[in-house]
Design a protein around this motif. Structure first.
Motif, PDB file in Angstrom:
ATOM      1  N   LYS A 174       0.853  -1.125   0.122  1.00  0.00           N
ATOM      2  CA  LYS A 174       0.033  -0.010   0.004  1.00  0.00           C
ATOM      3  C   LYS A 174       0.812   1.123   0.007  1.00  0.00           C
ATOM      4  CE  LYS A 174      -3.740   2.233   2.606  1.00  0.00           C
ATOM      5  NZ  LYS A 174      -4.459   2.290   3.738  1.00  0.00           N
ATOM      6  N   THR A 175       0.471   2.335  -0.744  1.00  0.00           N
ATOM      7  CA  THR A 175       1.255   3.312  -1.015  1.00  0.00           C
ATOM      8  C   THR A 175       0.635   4.596  -0.323  1.00  0.00           C
ATOM      9  OG1 THR A 175       2.514   2.797  -3.159  1.00  0.00           O
ATOM     10  CG2 THR A 175       2.437   4.859  -2.706  1.00  0.00           C
ATOM     11  N   ARG A 176       1.371   5.170   0.285  1.00  0.00           N
ATOM     12  CA  ARG A 176       0.735   6.482   0.796  1.00  0.00           C
ATOM     13  C   ARG A 176       1.745   7.633   0.820  1.00  0.00           C
ATOM     14  NH1 ARG A 176       3.075   3.727   5.092  1.00  0.00           N
ATOM     15  NH2 ARG A 176       4.428   5.070   6.910  1.00  0.00           N
ATOM     16  N   ILE A 177       1.146   8.769   0.907  1.00  0.00           N
ATOM     17  CA  ILE A 177       2.123  10.195   0.690  1.00  0.00           C
ATOM     18  C   ILE A 177       2.267  10.681   2.142  1.00  0.00           C
ATOM     19  CG2 ILE A 177       2.318  12.397  -0.294  1.00  0.00           C
ATOM     20  CD1 ILE A 177       2.441  10.337  -2.101  1.00  0.00           C
ATOM     21  N   VAL A 178       3.514  11.079   2.343  1.00  0.00           N
ATOM     22  CA  VAL A 178       3.648  11.574   3.766  1.00  0.00           C
ATOM     23  C   VAL A 178       4.506  12.756   3.537  1.00  0.00           C
ATOM     24  CG1 VAL A 178       3.801   9.257   4.851  1.00  0.00           C
ATOM     25  CG2 VAL A 178       6.028  10.466   4.163  1.00  0.00           C
ATOM     26  N   PRO A 179       4.445  13.946   4.555  1.00  0.00           N
ATOM     27  CA  PRO A 179       4.815  15.271   4.216  1.00  0.00           C
ATOM     28  C   PRO A 179       6.306  15.145   4.858  1.00  0.00           C
ATOM     29  CG  PRO A 179       3.509  15.418   6.018  1.00  0.00           C
ATOM     30  CD  PRO A 179       3.160  14.146   5.527  1.00  0.00           C
ATOM     31  N   LEU A 180       7.381  15.808   4.397  1.00  0.00           N
ATOM     32  CA  LEU A 180       8.759  15.937   4.754  1.00  0.00           C
ATOM     33  C   LEU A 180       9.131  17.160   5.467  1.00  0.00           C
ATOM     34  CD1 LEU A 180      11.012  14.373   2.012  1.00  0.00           C
ATOM     35  CD2 LEU A 180      10.418  13.463   4.430  1.00  0.00           C
ATOM     36  N   LEU A 181       9.079  17.198   6.904  1.00  0.00           N
ATOM     37  CA  LEU A 181       9.705  18.283   7.278  1.00  0.00           C
ATOM     38  C   LEU A 181      10.902  18.837   6.902  1.00  0.00           C
ATOM     39  CD1 LEU A 181       8.822  17.199  11.074  1.00  0.00           C
ATOM     40  CD2 LEU A 181       7.596  18.955   9.775  1.00  0.00           C
ATOM     41  N   PRO A 182      11.181  20.236   6.832  1.00  0.00           N
ATOM     42  CA  PRO A 182      12.496  20.493   6.315  1.00  0.00           C
ATOM     43  C   PRO A 182      13.699  20.051   6.950  1.00  0.00           C
ATOM     44  CG  PRO A 182      10.849  22.582   6.800  1.00  0.00           C
ATOM     45  CD  PRO A 182      10.518  21.114   7.437  1.00  0.00           C
ATOM     46  N   GLN A 183      13.645  19.679   8.359  1.00  0.00           N
ATOM     47  CA  GLN A 183      14.631  19.210   9.057  1.00  0.00           C
ATOM     48  C   GLN A 183      15.027  17.620   8.262  1.00  0.00           C
ATOM     49  OE1 GLN A 183      12.249  20.435  10.310  1.00  0.00           O
ATOM     50  NE2 GLN A 183      12.599  21.400  12.364  1.00  0.00           N
ATOM     51  N   VAL A 184      14.028  17.116   8.136  1.00  0.00           N
ATOM     52  CA  VAL A 184      14.064  15.565   7.664  1.00  0.00           C
ATOM     53  C   VAL A 184      14.768  15.555   6.427  1.00  0.00           C
ATOM     54  CG1 VAL A 184      12.741  13.435   7.202  1.00  0.00           C
ATOM     55  CG2 VAL A 184      12.054  14.766   8.911  1.00  0.00           C
ATOM     56  N   ARG A 185      13.749  16.607   5.329  1.00  0.00           N
ATOM     57  CA  ARG A 185      14.669  16.483   4.141  1.00  0.00           C
ATOM     58  C   ARG A 185      16.122  17.077   4.008  1.00  0.00           C
ATOM     59  NH1 ARG A 185      10.776  19.305   2.492  1.00  0.00           N
ATOM     60  NH2 ARG A 185      11.635  21.491   2.406  1.00  0.00           N
ATOM     61  N   GLU A 186      16.522  17.751   4.912  1.00  0.00           N
ATOM     62  CA  GLU A 186      17.847  18.420   4.979  1.00  0.00           C
ATOM     63  C   GLU A 186      18.856  17.246   5.411  1.00  0.00           C
ATOM     64  OE1 GLU A 186      20.531  21.553   7.588  1.00  0.00           O
ATOM     65  OE2 GLU A 186      18.333  21.822   7.358  1.00  0.00           O
ATOM     66  N   GLY A 187      18.421  16.247   6.349  1.00  0.00           N
ATOM     67  CA  GLY A 187      19.089  15.385   6.983  1.00  0.00           C
ATOM     68  C   GLY A 187      19.394  14.338   5.659  1.00  0.00           C
ATOM     69  N   ILE A 188      18.291  13.972   4.902  1.00  0.00           N
ATOM     70  CA  ILE A 188      18.304  13.171   3.761  1.00  0.00           C
ATOM     71  C   ILE A 188      19.460  13.717   2.800  1.00  0.00           C
ATOM     72  CG2 ILE A 188      17.407  11.744   1.986  1.00  0.00           C
ATOM     73  CD1 ILE A 188      14.811  11.722   3.909  1.00  0.00           C
ATOM     74  N   GLU A 189      19.328  14.993   2.497  1.00  0.00           N
ATOM     75  CA  GLU A 189      19.951  15.561   1.466  1.00  0.00           C
ATOM     76  C   GLU A 189      21.475  15.477   1.602  1.00  0.00           C
ATOM     77  OE1 GLU A 189      18.089  19.346   0.908  1.00  0.00           O
ATOM     78  OE2 GLU A 189      16.680  18.492  -0.562  1.00  0.00           O
ATOM     79  N   THR A 190      21.700  15.630   3.008  1.00  0.00           N
ATOM     80  CA  THR A 190      23.116  15.771   3.601  1.00  0.00           C
ATOM     81  C   THR A 190      23.754  14.394   3.510  1.00  0.00           C
ATOM     82  OG1 THR A 190      22.670  17.559   5.332  1.00  0.00           O
ATOM     83  CG2 THR A 190      24.557  16.188   5.690  1.00  0.00           C
ATOM     84  N   TYR A 191      23.056  13.400   3.868  1.00  0.00           N
ATOM     85  CA  TYR A 191      23.586  11.844   3.522  1.00  0.00           C
ATOM     86  C   TYR A 191      23.722  11.586   2.048  1.00  0.00           C
ATOM     87  CZ  TYR A 191      22.761   7.117   2.338  1.00  0.00           C
ATOM     88  OH  TYR A 191      22.987   5.944   1.702  1.00  0.00           O
ATOM     89  N   VAL A 192      23.069  12.057   1.392  1.00  0.00           N
ATOM     90  CA  VAL A 192      23.084  11.919  -0.200  1.00  0.00           C
ATOM     91  C   VAL A 192      24.392  12.768  -0.643  1.00  0.00           C
ATOM     92  CG1 VAL A 192      22.086  12.203  -2.563  1.00  0.00           C
ATOM     93  CG2 VAL A 192      20.769  11.594  -0.750  1.00  0.00           C
ATOM     94  N   ALA A 193      24.528  13.866  -0.289  1.00  0.00           N
ATOM     95  CA  ALA A 193      25.761  14.282  -0.515  1.00  0.00           C
ATOM     96  C   ALA A 193      26.973  13.743  -0.261  1.00  0.00           C
ATOM     97  CB  ALA A 193      25.679  15.788  -0.243  1.00  0.00           C
ATOM     98  N   LEU A 194      26.983  13.185   1.008  1.00  0.00           N
ATOM     99  CA  LEU A 194      28.172  12.544   1.515  1.00  0.00           C
ATOM    100  C   LEU A 194      28.489  11.480   1.143  1.00  0.00           C
ATOM    101  CD1 LEU A 194      28.293  14.020   5.170  1.00  0.00           C
ATOM    102  CD2 LEU A 194      29.801  14.728   3.428  1.00  0.00           C
ATOM    103  N   CYS A 195      27.353  10.523   0.695  1.00  0.00           N
ATOM    104  CA  CYS A 195      27.632   8.994   0.385  1.00  0.00           C
ATOM    105  C   CYS A 195      28.441   8.683  -0.673  1.00  0.00           C
ATOM    106  CB  CYS A 195      26.108   8.376   0.217  1.00  0.00           C
ATOM    107  SG  CYS A 195      25.978   6.762  -0.247  1.00  0.00           S
ATOM    108  N   PRO A 196      29.282   8.049  -0.460  1.00  0.00           N
ATOM    109  CA  PRO A 196      30.562   7.463  -1.418  1.00  0.00           C
ATOM    110  C   PRO A 196      30.006   6.660  -2.763  1.00  0.00           C
ATOM    111  CG  PRO A 196      30.857   6.090   0.533  1.00  0.00           C
ATOM    112  CD  PRO A 196      29.742   7.036   0.660  1.00  0.00           C
ATOM    113  N   TRP A 197      28.853   6.112  -2.436  1.00  0.00           N
ATOM    114  CA  TRP A 197      28.342   5.225  -3.294  1.00  0.00           C
ATOM    115  C   TRP A 197      27.341   5.817  -4.232  1.00  0.00           C
ATOM    116  CZ3 TRP A 197      31.191   0.900  -2.917  1.00  0.00           C
ATOM    117  CH2 TRP A 197      31.730   0.648  -1.793  1.00  0.00           C
ATOM    118  N   PRO A 198      27.305   5.726  -5.598  1.00  0.00           N
ATOM    119  CA  PRO A 198      26.144   6.442  -6.324  1.00  0.00           C
ATOM    120  C   PRO A 198      24.788   5.874  -6.037  1.00  0.00           C
ATOM    121  CG  PRO A 198      27.542   4.299  -7.610  1.00  0.00           C
ATOM    122  CD  PRO A 198      28.089   4.691  -6.422  1.00  0.00           C
TER     123      PRO A 198
END
Length: 293
Positions: A174-198
């Motif tokens: 079952k698919t659902r849509i959840v809102p992303l708080l700015p702090q959560v989005r920033e945390g994921i984006e920081t991880y993506v920028a630092l991750c050494p794997w494509p």
């Protein structure tokens, strides 16, 4: 009998869309039941013979299993048995049997400060900065968006770039849509920028130290170690962060129906348990603060 159990397995996986863990557990129960009936009846069990299963047979099976099961597990075992027999024999043909009484537990939320402190401690204990960013992002998805640990780790690179919401696939596909708080989005984006794997569209978003899929057990162990260092209770688990998300939203006036959608619960009854959490919290406040409590 084996073909019937295999058909039951396929039914659970494809028609009922049960999780891999649920399918494995239910199929194991079916095997246990057939082996038990073979010994109980004194011979091999055919699919046709399952139509003759009585309430006494089921009680004997549960009594046999109760040495290894508590009330909650016994109730699940009986549910799996009923489902298998209904599938093999026909709905309504299985004798009805009252299951063990199960006391429904109330989730134990952690405070917002404790949730953040837990995520910070886990991140600070990571071996490398990108691993710290990864662990922080995962735990913030649990507390800040109410995801289950399995849902967070099932996300792929297809969610990038992030927007104001996130599409999450939960139980029974079952698919659902959840809102992303700015702090959560920033945390994921920081991880993506630092991750050494494509991070490509068809690969897991959260990677292990060697580039493979991140194991939920690793996150659970990290949380267990952190709660020990912080002096938090044994019930402070990754899933407790999801409970806290729900409880805190409810405490701030969230509608139960809206909360049901955010959590991905199939029925409102699953969400209503959080009303008990909120009532318990209010009672604790009253007892601690009222001069005559």
């Amino acid at each position: 009998m084996i073909p019937t159990i295999l058909a039951w397995e396929q039914h659970l996986a494809h028609n009922r869309r049960r999780s891999v863990h649920t399918v494995r557990a239910y199929v194991a129960t079916a095997h246990r039941l057939v082996v038990f009936l073979g010994e109980h009846w004194g011979g091999a069990v055919s699919t046709e013979q399952l139509a003759g299963v009585t309430a006494a047979d089921l009680r004997a099976f549960l009594a046999f299993r109760r040495t290894a099961l508590g009330n909650t597990s016994a109730a699940r075992e009986l549910s799996a048995v009923r489902g298998f027999l209904d599938f093999a024999v026909g709905v309504g043909a299985t004798p009805r049997l009252r299951g063990p009484r199960v006391k429904r537990g109330v989730p134990r939320p952690v405070s917002p400060d404790e949730a953040v402190a837990l995520a910070e401690d886990v991140a600070e204990s990571a071996a490398e900065p990108w691993l710290a960013a990864r662990d922080w992002a995962v735990l913030m998805l649990l507390y800040g968006a109410g995801l289950r640990i399995g849902e967070a780790l099932a996300l792929t690179g297809a969610v990038l770039p992030l927007g104001a919401t996130l599409s999450v696939t939960g139980k029974r596909a079952k698919t659902r849509i959840v809102p992303l708080l700015p702090q959560v989005r920033e945390g994921i984006e920081t991880y993506v920028a630092l991750c050494p794997w494509p991070i490509e569209r068809n690969v897991p978003l959260f990677r292990g130290a060697k580039g493979g899929t991140l194991d939920a057990a690793l996150i659970r162990r990290s949380v267990q170690a952190a709660r020990g260092r912080l002096g938090l209770g044994d019930r402070t688990t990754p899933h407790a962060l999801r409970h806290s998300f729900a409880t805190h939203l409810l405490g701030r006036g969230a509608d139960l129906r809206a909360l049901q959608e955010l959590l991905g619960h199939a029925s409102l009854s699953s969400t209503q348990i959080y009303t008990a959490v909120d009532a318990a919290h209010l009672l604790d406040v009253y007892r601690n603060a009222h001069p005559r409590a």
